[in-house]
Design a protein around this motif. Structure first.
Motif, PDB file in Angstrom:
ATOM      1  N   LYS A 137       9.824  11.024   0.030  1.00  0.00           N
ATOM      2  CA  LYS A 137       9.282   9.669   0.023  1.00  0.00           C
ATOM      3  C   LYS A 137       9.933   8.872   1.132  1.00  0.00           C
ATOM      4  O   LYS A 137      11.080   9.117   1.498  1.00  0.00           O
ATOM      5  N   ALA A 138       9.166   7.915   1.651  1.00  0.00           N
ATOM      6  CA  ALA A 138       9.656   7.115   2.769  1.00  0.00           C
ATOM      7  C   ALA A 138       9.005   5.744   2.734  1.00  0.00           C
ATOM      8  O   ALA A 138       7.963   5.547   2.114  1.00  0.00           O
ATOM      9  N   VAL A 139       9.637   4.822   3.428  1.00  0.00           N
ATOM     10  CA  VAL A 139       9.080   3.499   3.672  1.00  0.00           C
ATOM     11  C   VAL A 139       8.674   3.473   5.140  1.00  0.00           C
ATOM     12  O   VAL A 139       9.421   3.929   6.012  1.00  0.00           O
ATOM     13  N   LEU A 140       7.491   2.963   5.416  1.00  0.00           N
ATOM     14  CA  LEU A 140       7.017   2.871   6.799  1.00  0.00           C
ATOM     15  C   LEU A 140       7.936   1.947   7.593  1.00  0.00           C
ATOM     16  O   LEU A 140       8.297   0.868   7.130  1.00  0.00           O
ATOM     17  N   THR A 141       8.337   2.398   8.774  1.00  0.00           N
ATOM     18  CA  THR A 141       9.213   1.613   9.654  1.00  0.00           C
ATOM     19  C   THR A 141       8.529   1.444  11.009  1.00  0.00           C
ATOM     20  O   THR A 141       7.529   2.112  11.298  1.00  0.00           O
ATOM     21  N   PRO A 142       9.095   0.578  11.874  1.00  0.00           N
ATOM     22  CA  PRO A 142       8.528   0.454  13.220  1.00  0.00           C
ATOM     23  C   PRO A 142       8.532   1.770  13.994  1.00  0.00           C
ATOM     24  O   PRO A 142       7.699   1.967  14.876  1.00  0.00           O
ATOM     25  N   VAL A 143       9.429   2.664  13.666  1.00  0.00           N
ATOM     26  CA  VAL A 143       9.459   3.977  14.328  1.00  0.00           C
ATOM     27  C   VAL A 143       8.444   4.917  13.699  1.00  0.00           C
ATOM     28  O   VAL A 143       7.612   5.522  14.380  1.00  0.00           O
ATOM     29  N   THR A 144       8.488   5.045  12.364  1.00  0.00           N
ATOM     30  CA  THR A 144       7.630   6.034  11.698  1.00  0.00           C
ATOM     31  C   THR A 144       6.154   5.662  11.726  1.00  0.00           C
ATOM     32  O   THR A 144       5.315   6.537  11.535  1.00  0.00           O
TER      33      THR A 144
ATOM     34  N   GLU B 153      12.351  -5.175  -4.643  1.00  0.00           N
ATOM     35  CA  GLU B 153      12.128  -5.161  -6.093  1.00  0.00           C
ATOM     36  C   GLU B 153      10.983  -4.218  -6.467  1.00  0.00           C
ATOM     37  O   GLU B 153      11.099  -3.437  -7.416  1.00  0.00           O
ATOM     38  N   GLN B 154       9.886  -4.274  -5.719  1.00  0.00           N
ATOM     39  CA  GLN B 154       8.753  -3.372  -5.982  1.00  0.00           C
ATOM     40  C   GLN B 154       9.164  -1.914  -5.804  1.00  0.00           C
ATOM     41  O   GLN B 154       8.793  -1.057  -6.602  1.00  0.00           O
ATOM     42  N   GLN B 155       9.912  -1.644  -4.746  1.00  0.00           N
ATOM     43  CA  GLN B 155      10.342  -0.275  -4.468  1.00  0.00           C
ATOM     44  C   GLN B 155      11.250   0.230  -5.590  1.00  0.00           C
ATOM     45  O   GLN B 155      11.061   1.334  -6.093  1.00  0.00           O
TER      46      GLN B 155
ATOM     47  N   HIS C  80       4.397   1.039   2.163  1.00  0.00           N
ATOM     48  CA  HIS C  80       4.334   0.002   3.192  1.00  0.00           C
ATOM     49  C   HIS C  80       4.182  -1.360   2.521  1.00  0.00           C
ATOM     50  O   HIS C  80       3.396  -1.513   1.578  1.00  0.00           O
ATOM     51  N   ASN C  81       4.939  -2.335   3.015  1.00  0.00           N
ATOM     52  CA  ASN C  81       4.915  -3.705   2.480  1.00  0.00           C
ATOM     53  C   ASN C  81       5.355  -3.781   1.023  1.00  0.00           C
ATOM     54  O   ASN C  81       4.821  -4.571   0.260  1.00  0.00           O
ATOM     55  N   PHE C  82       6.314  -2.956   0.636  1.00  0.00           N
ATOM     56  CA  PHE C  82       6.918  -3.039  -0.689  1.00  0.00           C
ATOM     57  C   PHE C  82       8.147  -3.926  -0.561  1.00  0.00           C
ATOM     58  O   PHE C  82       8.965  -3.737   0.341  1.00  0.00           O
TER      59      PHE C  82
ATOM     60  N   MET D 106       0.851  -1.188   0.000  1.00  0.00           N
ATOM     61  CA  MET D 106       0.000   0.000   0.000  1.00  0.00           C
ATOM     62  C   MET D 106       0.885   1.236   0.000  1.00  0.00           C
ATOM     63  O   MET D 106       2.020   1.203   0.479  1.00  0.00           O
ATOM     64  N   ILE D 107       0.329   2.317  -0.516  1.00  0.00           N
ATOM     65  CA  ILE D 107       1.063   3.581  -0.549  1.00  0.00           C
ATOM     66  C   ILE D 107       0.126   4.718  -0.162  1.00  0.00           C
ATOM     67  O   ILE D 107      -1.055   4.706  -0.508  1.00  0.00           O
ATOM     68  N   LEU D 108       0.658   5.673   0.610  1.00  0.00           N
ATOM     69  CA  LEU D 108      -0.068   6.898   0.930  1.00  0.00           C
ATOM     70  C   LEU D 108       0.452   7.999   0.029  1.00  0.00           C
ATOM     71  O   LEU D 108       1.670   8.138  -0.150  1.00  0.00           O
ATOM     72  N   MET D 109      -0.451   8.774  -0.538  1.00  0.00           N
ATOM     73  CA  MET D 109      -0.077   9.881  -1.425  1.00  0.00           C
ATOM     74  C   MET D 109      -0.605  11.190  -0.861  1.00  0.00           C
ATOM     75  O   MET D 109      -1.748  11.261  -0.410  1.00  0.00           O
ATOM     76  N   TYR D 110       0.238  12.196  -0.921  1.00  0.00           N
ATOM     77  CA  TYR D 110      -0.105  13.517  -0.399  1.00  0.00           C
ATOM     78  C   TYR D 110       0.091  14.580  -1.482  1.00  0.00           C
ATOM     79  O   TYR D 110       1.150  14.631  -2.120  1.00  0.00           O
TER      80      TYR D 110
END
Length: 122
Positions: free
Chosen positions: A93-100, A73-75, A68-70, A1-5
């Motif tokens: 751009k960012a990848v969701l992490t346990p911190v973020t 290869e997908q990224q 998230h969950n990329f 999934m991806i969030l777009m702003y």
């Protein structure tokens, strides 16, 4: 999934959405009213609740993507898609992490903006 702003309704955005659809990646456009919710909540992760605070003015207008969950290869393919198609890249751009996952969109935007500025200082 991806969030777009803050993506404009234009041909570039249509191409991005088409790519995501073909790749089977779900997409959510985040509105200003949701900028204080934890990213984990916006992604629908278990254990996250919406922020009880109302967003009374915290805003940004530049584009931002959160993935998230990329797989790697997908990224790589998604980010390469911009170059292959001659599309302007998304600077923040960012990848969701346990911190973020606990951060709000406003906090992530602030951190990504600082990093982007530092990386592009001459």
């Amino acid at each position: 999934m991806i969030l777009m702003y803050n993506f404009k309704e234009d041909e570039r955005t249509r191409q991005i959405l088409r790519y995501l659809n073909i790749a089977g990646i779900s997409c959510k456009t985040v509105s200003v009213t949701d900028y204080l919710h934890p990213l984990g909540y916006l992604f629908g992760l278990p254990g996250f609740s919406p922020s009880p605070q109302f967003n009374l003015g915290g805003n940004f207008t530049d584009e931002m993507l959160v993935m998230h969950n990329f797989s790697q290869e997908q990224q790589t393919d998604f980010l390469g898609f911009f170059h292959r198609n001659g599309l302007a890249p998304v600077d923040l751009k960012a990848v969701l992490t346990p911190v973020t996952q606990h951060w709000s969109s406003l906090k992530l935007h602030g951190e990504l903006s600082k990093e982007h500025t530092l990386m592009h200082k001459k």
